[in-house]
Design an enzyme around this catalytic site. Structure first.
Site, PDB file in Angstrom:
ATOM      1  N   CYS A 106       6.763   7.683   3.306  1.00  0.00           N
ATOM      2  CA  CYS A 106       6.545   8.367   2.032  1.00  0.00           C
ATOM      3  C   CYS A 106       6.385   9.879   2.189  1.00  0.00           C
ATOM      4  O   CYS A 106       6.432  10.616   1.203  1.00  0.00           O
ATOM      5  CB  CYS A 106       5.310   7.794   1.341  1.00  0.00           C
ATOM      6  SG  CYS A 106       3.763   8.031   2.267  1.00  0.00           S
TER       7      CYS A 106
ATOM      8  N   GLU B 127       8.370  -0.204  -1.197  1.00  0.00           N
ATOM      9  CA  GLU B 127       7.137   0.467  -1.637  1.00  0.00           C
ATOM     10  C   GLU B 127       7.147   1.903  -1.151  1.00  0.00           C
ATOM     11  O   GLU B 127       7.596   2.193  -0.042  1.00  0.00           O
ATOM     12  CB  GLU B 127       5.928  -0.290  -1.083  1.00  0.00           C
ATOM     13  CG  GLU B 127       4.572   0.355  -1.382  1.00  0.00           C
ATOM     14  CD  GLU B 127       4.094   1.234  -0.240  1.00  0.00           C
ATOM     15  OE1 GLU B 127       3.214   2.087  -0.498  1.00  0.00           O
ATOM     16  OE2 GLU B 127       4.595   1.089   0.896  1.00  0.00           O
TER      17      GLU B 127
ATOM     18  N   ARG C 114      -5.026   4.887  -5.745  1.00  0.00           N
ATOM     19  CA  ARG C 114      -3.915   5.072  -4.808  1.00  0.00           C
ATOM     20  C   ARG C 114      -2.655   4.495  -5.453  1.00  0.00           C
ATOM     21  O   ARG C 114      -2.274   3.348  -5.201  1.00  0.00           O
ATOM     22  CB  ARG C 114      -4.210   4.385  -3.474  1.00  0.00           C
ATOM     23  CG  ARG C 114      -3.151   4.617  -2.402  1.00  0.00           C
ATOM     24  CD  ARG C 114      -3.586   3.985  -1.083  1.00  0.00           C
ATOM     25  NE  ARG C 114      -2.549   4.028  -0.076  1.00  0.00           N
ATOM     26  CZ  ARG C 114      -2.258   5.071   0.690  1.00  0.00           C
ATOM     27  NH1 ARG C 114      -2.934   6.202   0.541  1.00  0.00           N
ATOM     28  NH2 ARG C 114      -1.310   5.019   1.601  1.00  0.00           N
TER      29      ARG C 114
ATOM     30  N   ARG D 269       0.942   3.513  -6.131  1.00  0.00           N
ATOM     31  CA  ARG D 269       2.118   3.258  -5.301  1.00  0.00           C
ATOM     32  C   ARG D 269       3.243   2.706  -6.172  1.00  0.00           C
ATOM     33  O   ARG D 269       3.011   1.930  -7.107  1.00  0.00           O
ATOM     34  CB  ARG D 269       1.802   2.240  -4.196  1.00  0.00           C
ATOM     35  CG  ARG D 269       0.580   2.578  -3.384  1.00  0.00           C
ATOM     36  CD  ARG D 269       0.719   3.880  -2.640  1.00  0.00           C
ATOM     37  NE  ARG D 269       1.667   3.792  -1.523  1.00  0.00           N
ATOM     38  CZ  ARG D 269       1.869   4.795  -0.671  1.00  0.00           C
ATOM     39  NH1 ARG D 269       1.222   5.937  -0.813  1.00  0.00           N
ATOM     40  NH2 ARG D 269       2.728   4.648   0.329  1.00  0.00           N
TER      41      ARG D 269
END
Length: 226
Positions: A83, A121, A172, A174
């Site tokens: 990411c 993801e 968080r 995602r």
């Protein structure tokens, strides 16, 4: 959790095994795990009894596709690809830097092996605005390979999920992309993935950190630290 019929899965960019925990609990068997980080691989093997192979680029750039084993069907392919190229915390070079191109290695395996379900993801920022064209590239690549996938990103965060379903007091967010192999329908857009209401927490301000902390931090043993 009730186990379903057995299925095989591949765990790319596996880390210490977040996807493995969920998929094994649902009845899955890992036939390949891959990560480049030495220490993550060691912890993964300790946790799950599967030794991950190394750099995905070493087995996804030839016609041989040396891994996963060619005689094993892949039902699910999961990949939390890097990411950093897309994160607001980084330089946001996206697919113009090497780590940003690793999605193409995932696609190489997908195009050769056609897993029934793909789960990807990454950080929310992949879906835009700065990286929206790269999100669209991911979606187009999957459709070109015969997958039905939504054009809209699905974003979840642990703090919005009830604790009995794995939620935790951590913001968080995602992004998740799920794609189903269906060559005849791949030009269609699937519905956006959402969570059922019973999975969501009623009040995101009701979290209490005392519920998750040891009464005496000094009592934590070495086994807890692993």
């Amino acid at each position: 959790m009730t186990r379903t019929n057995q299925f095989n899965f591949v765990d790319l960019f596996c880390g210490v095994g977040g996807f493995h925990a969920a998929l094994e609990a649902m009845g899955g068997t890992c036939v390949l795990a891959s990560d480049i980080d030495k220490y993550a691989k060691e912890v993964y093997e300790l946790n799950w009894g599967v030794a991950p192979v190394g750099d995905i680029a070493e087995f996804s750039t030839s016609e041989r596709v040396s891994a996963p084993p060619v005689n094993v069907n892949i039902d699910v392919l999961a990949a939390g690809f890097p990411c950093q190229p897309f994160s607001k915390s980084g330089k946001q070079k996206g697919m113009t830097e090497k780590r940003g191109t690793l999605f193409d290695h995932i696609m190489f395996i997908i195009e050769k092996r056609h897993p029934k379900l793909v789960i990807l993801e990454n950080v929310r920022n992949l879906s835009g605005p700065r990286h929206r064209h790269e999100f669209d590239y991911v979606i187009k690549s999957l459709r070109d390979a015969g997958y039905v996938v939504s054009s809209e990103p699905s974003v979840f965060s642990p703090h919005k999920i009830a604790p009995e379903f794995g939620g935790r007091p951590q913001i968080r967010e995602r992004l998740f992309i799920t794609a189903t192999y269906s060559p005849r329908n791949s030009t269609n857009s699937a519905e956006k993935l959402t969570l059922p209401s019973e999975v969501l927490i009623d009040d995101i301000h009701s979290w209490d950190l005392d519920d998750f902390l040891e009464n005496d931090p000094r009592s934590i043993t070495s086994s807890h630290r692993l």
